[in-house]
Design an enzyme around this catalytic site. Sequence first.
Site, PDB file in Angstrom:
ATOM      1  N   CYS A 145      17.751  76.861  10.327  1.00  0.00           N
ATOM      2  CA  CYS A 145      19.294  76.896  10.100  1.00  0.00           C
ATOM      3  C   CYS A 145      19.466  76.971   8.453  1.00  0.00           C
ATOM      4  CB  CYS A 145      19.527  75.344  10.150  1.00  0.00           C
ATOM      5  SG  CYS A 145      21.485  75.120   9.610  1.00  0.00           S
TER       6      CYS A 145
ATOM      7  N   CYS B 266      21.241  74.399   6.510  1.00  0.00           N
ATOM      8  CA  CYS B 266      20.689  73.405   6.362  1.00  0.00           C
ATOM      9  C   CYS B 266      19.611  73.267   5.078  1.00  0.00           C
ATOM     10  CB  CYS B 266      19.598  72.868   7.628  1.00  0.00           C
ATOM     11  SG  CYS B 266      20.625  72.525   9.129  1.00  0.00           S
TER      12      CYS B 266
END
Length: 310
Positions: free
Chosen positions: A56, A59
């Site tokens: 991600c 993230c």
Amino acid sequence: MTSNNPSLGSAGVSLGADGNLPADLIKDTTTAAFMDDVVRASMQQPVLVDFWAPWCGPCRQLTPVLEKVVREARGAVKLVKMNIDEHPAIAGQLGVQSIPAVFAFRNGQPVDAFLGALPESKVREFIAQLGAEAPDPVADALEQARAALEAGDHATAGQVFSAVLQHDPDNVDAVAGLAETLMAMGETDRAKEVLDRVPAERRDTPAIAGILARIALAEQVAGLGDPAELTRRIEANPDDHQARFDLALIHNARGDREAAATALLEIVRRDRQWQEDGARQQLLKFFEAWGATDPATVSARRRLSSLLFS
């Protein structure tokens, strides 16, 4: 203002430049550890849970921001990170459908959340809204040291006060506490050395002034003589004010504040002008050393007022 005495070491108290941030302020968790790391931990302070995954991109942008803001909050909130690829169950239970997702837990329950890589300012706002207060490690250490001193554990008290001074050399409460501890250990000269390092402009602060007054009284008491003999002199001549005055100093040195105050008040009652109002002046010094809220001070002030204004 640190001590060279090996007995006054750190006592396991760490107050470094980071302000003694908790070792578990930021950590990774698992499904098995979630109850301890998040649910139970949130009973003590808010805990942020960062649901993320290695693939991600947002993230990887958000996590460093979260870590920075949490560190700057200095223990007001903890950060727990959970890799949902390895541990998907908790995220599923919370209904997480996209990441990054950050949930705030308090008192064992999720109370707020946000999705996506928020900018740093928004992360700060989110944490601020949780209303947590950062613990003060110095205040906690001083409380620990004071409790040890009151319990008669002079070694621990001295160690913790010294540790505080290593972190904050100008902390007057720690200076006064260390000096008081040294006095309790019978090391009055070393207590004076500690206090001698206090700048002149700070020597009138209540914590420092109080311990200085106590040292002055202790020095005044030295060599006053045998209290039994002083008592016999007073019994033979109730107007032997010098004997009564010296006995008051000895009572105070032994910790019997009520007896010390009573002796000086008796001199005031019998001869207010003795030694140019010396008994009342000495009583005022006692008040300063004992503290304004000490029961002996409160009682003696009331009795003194009755004598002076009756």
